[in-house]
Scaffold this motif. Structure first.
Motif, PDB file in Angstrom:
ATOM      1  N   THR A 155      41.056  -7.352  18.406  1.00 18.05           N
ATOM      2  CA  THR A 155      41.555  -8.282  17.388  1.00 18.05           C
ATOM      3  C   THR A 155      41.321  -9.734  17.820  1.00 18.05           C
ATOM      4  O   THR A 155      40.927 -10.572  17.009  1.00 18.05           O
ATOM      5  CB  THR A 155      43.047  -8.022  17.128  1.00 18.05           C
ATOM      6  OG1 THR A 155      43.214  -6.638  16.808  1.00 18.05           O
ATOM      7  CG2 THR A 155      43.568  -8.860  15.985  1.00 18.05           C
ATOM      8  N   TRP A 195      42.484 -10.111  11.602  1.00 18.65           N
ATOM      9  CA  TRP A 195      41.889  -8.798  11.315  1.00 18.65           C
ATOM     10  C   TRP A 195      43.000  -7.764  11.148  1.00 18.65           C
ATOM     11  O   TRP A 195      43.832  -7.599  12.043  1.00 18.65           O
ATOM     12  CB  TRP A 195      40.995  -8.415  12.491  1.00 18.65           C
ATOM     13  CG  TRP A 195      40.126  -7.226  12.308  1.00 18.65           C
ATOM     14  CD1 TRP A 195      39.415  -6.890  11.196  1.00 18.65           C
ATOM     15  CD2 TRP A 195      39.852  -6.211  13.274  1.00 18.65           C
ATOM     16  NE1 TRP A 195      38.718  -5.740  11.414  1.00 18.65           N
ATOM     17  CE2 TRP A 195      38.957  -5.297  12.680  1.00 18.65           C
ATOM     18  CE3 TRP A 195      40.252  -5.985  14.597  1.00 18.65           C
ATOM     19  CZ2 TRP A 195      38.470  -4.180  13.356  1.00 18.65           C
ATOM     20  CZ3 TRP A 195      39.772  -4.881  15.269  1.00 18.65           C
ATOM     21  CH2 TRP A 195      38.886  -3.988  14.647  1.00 18.65           C
ATOM     22  N   GLY A 196      43.039  -7.091  10.013  1.00 13.35           N
ATOM     23  CA  GLY A 196      44.085  -6.083   9.780  1.00 13.35           C
ATOM     24  C   GLY A 196      45.206  -6.594   8.894  1.00 13.35           C
ATOM     25  O   GLY A 196      46.034  -5.816   8.440  1.00 13.35           O
ATOM     26  N   THR A 235      48.524  -4.649  15.661  1.00 12.28           N
ATOM     27  CA  THR A 235      47.877  -5.960  15.538  1.00 12.28           C
ATOM     28  C   THR A 235      48.644  -7.012  16.341  1.00 12.28           C
ATOM     29  O   THR A 235      48.049  -7.827  17.044  1.00 12.28           O
ATOM     30  CB  THR A 235      47.810  -6.367  14.056  1.00 12.28           C
ATOM     31  OG1 THR A 235      47.053  -5.384  13.349  1.00 12.28           O
ATOM     32  CG2 THR A 235      47.166  -7.726  13.884  1.00 12.28           C
ATOM     33  N   GLU A 238      47.909  -6.552  19.932  1.00  6.69           N
ATOM     34  CA  GLU A 238      46.534  -6.972  20.219  1.00  6.69           C
ATOM     35  C   GLU A 238      46.414  -8.487  20.288  1.00  6.69           C
ATOM     36  O   GLU A 238      45.677  -9.028  21.100  1.00  6.69           O
ATOM     37  CB  GLU A 238      45.590  -6.428  19.140  1.00  6.69           C
ATOM     38  CG  GLU A 238      45.296  -4.946  19.291  1.00  6.69           C
ATOM     39  CD  GLU A 238      43.839  -4.703  19.606  1.00  6.69           C
ATOM     40  OE1 GLU A 238      42.983  -5.373  19.003  1.00  6.69           O
ATOM     41  OE2 GLU A 238      43.549  -3.880  20.489  1.00  6.69           O
TER      42      GLU A 238
END
Length: 431
Positions: A155, A195-196, A235, A238
């Motif tokens: 991430t 991201w996510g 996430t 990360e």
DNA sequence: TCTGGGGTCCTAGGACCC
DNA sequence: TCTGGGGTCCTAGGACCC
């Protein structure tokens, strides 16, 4: 894992992402387009899916319908292309093979991105120097520009890659190993760019007062899990530099195969829809055989335009579970034909349809019952022959149900040549 | 007039079992 | 009058990715 001093080895990931990939591919064999804005359209020439740097500067947004930017295109002399997947797929394979030669392991994440495992490399070389060398080599060998983001989790590597592209001063390479740098970047990154985090969760997070990536990283992971999901909890971890997503060297086998299209013109009669559905079934079966799978679940769907203010909306799907899995186009065409007749309604203007195959089995793994019909032994050989002929480039065999080409077929008016995959499209250089 | 295609994963809720 | 606890499997729908 630990190093020689017993310290745990910290993983290092790099994300390599091609710059404006489709637009770069189109420009590769067209030096006359250098400096000129270039855009690439989705299937059916519907939306903008890729933009060169110049096109972005003109304010052409991603995923915007073509007709909404027509005026800019004409005024600014923008070069417009239909999607040419033969070209992009081939150039992607070239980029990936260069990356493969430069890193111990890689995961091809999408057509224009790959994660590399650089764990331990920092003991041999500076990571950013490695990133720059990699970038240079890909460019020299393929002509495609890439950005490189390096960090202790995927991430964060994604985020580093974004920064590498957004800030030209980085030279397209950002090493985010240093926690202080991480925090600084997280602080200026809006939460929905992580991201996510998509649009929906982005909004919910904003509403909860979490506006930046840094704020998200400082949330209690357990609270995030309760309020949102385990995915978002991952996430958060990360973002703190704790790697939760491993590199996937061999992609897990697909769980479904889908073939669907929007029609160039609306379909209003049954025969046209029938031939469309048969074509999609044939294409899906082809993909199925390429992946060496047989499918047991068959689903089809048809629908009208959900955006239309004037036409009535209709959307329906139907599915059937076969007695035994198959990869025979004939069986699948028979099945989708029966399914279509059960959901077809006259009087609508249909925009899109598709065929989905699920419940996939590798050969020889399905346990039939005593009374299940066996697939005819000639089936596999027939399909093989069919695929070989259709791949030979000498002509194409299709099933009667697929019909001949019709007005609803996909629109690709601005298609460039398949420069690298078709002999007659090979560019010629004259001295 | 005109808005892509192809995927994955997670969750909640119901049915069912012992 | 009283009505458990723990588990699996399946499905539909939502969210996300490129």
């Amino acid at each position: 894992m630990a190093d020689l001093n017993g310290e745990p080895v910290r993983p290092v990931f790099a994300l390599v992402d091609c710059n404006n990939f489709y637009a770069s591919c189109e420009r590769l064999f067209r030096p006359d387009l250098r400096g000129r804005p270039v855009i690439v359209l989705s299937n059916n020439d519907g939306c903008v899916v890729a933009r060169s740097k110049e096109a972005k500067q003109l304010g052409i947004k991603m995923a915007v319908p073509l007709y909404q930017v027509q005026e800019i295109i004409e005024r600014e002399n923008v070069a417009v292309f239909s999607s040419n997947y033969a070209l992009y797929g081939d150039l992607s394979a070239r980029v990936m093979s260069v990356l493969e030669s430069q890193a111990p392991t890689l995961e091809v994440y999408s057509i224009d991105e790959a994660f590399l495992d650089l764990t331990g490399l920092e003991y041999c070389d500076s990571l950013s120097r490695y990133g720059s060398a990699l970038q240079q080599r890909v460019f020299n060998w393929t002509g495609i520009g890439v950005g490189v983001g390096i960090a202790p989790s995927k991430t964060l590597a994604k985020l580093a890659n974004h920064a590498a592209k957004r800030y030209p001063a980085t030279g397209g390479v950002v090493d985010l190993s240093d926690p202080v740098r991480q925090q600084r970047l997280l602080n200026i990154t809006p939460v929905q760019e992580v991201w996510g985090v998509g649009r929906r969760q982005g909004k919910r997070l904003q509403a909860a007062g979490i506006k930046t990536a840094l704020q998200l990283s400082q949330c209690d992971p357990r609270w995030i899990r309760m309020q949102f999901s385990v995915t978002l909890e991952r996430t958060v971890r990360e973002l703190c530099g704790q790697s939760c997503l491993a590199l996937e060297q061999c992609p897990p086998p697909r769980q479904q195969v889908l073939c669907s299209r929007t029609f160039a013109q609306r379909i209003t009669d049954y025969p046209a829809m029938h031939s469309a559905i048969c074509q999609y079934a044939a294409r899906a079966a082809e993909k199925l055989r390429q992946q060496d799978r047989s499918a047991r679940g068959v689903t089809i769907f048809i629908r009208t335009n959900p955006h239309s203010q004037t036409d009535p909306y209709y959307s329906e799907s139907a599915c059937r579970q076969l007695a035994v899995p198959t990869q025979d186009t004939r069986t699948l065409i028979r099945t989708v034909t029966a399914l279509l007749s059960s959901i077809w309604r006259d009087g609508y203007r249909y925009m899109k349809a598709g065929v989905m195959l699920s419940d996939l089995y590798p050969p020889g793994t399905f346990q039939p019952t005593l009374f299940d019909p066996a697939e005819s032994p000639s089936s596999a050989r027939l399909m093989q022959a069919l695929d070989r002929i259709n791949a030979s480039g000498k002509g194409r065999i299709w099933f009667a149900g697929e019909g001949k080409c019709d007005g609803w077929q996909m629109k690709r008016n601005k298609l460039s040549p398949a420069y690298t995959t078709r002999w007659k499209d090979l560019p010629v250089v004259r001295a």
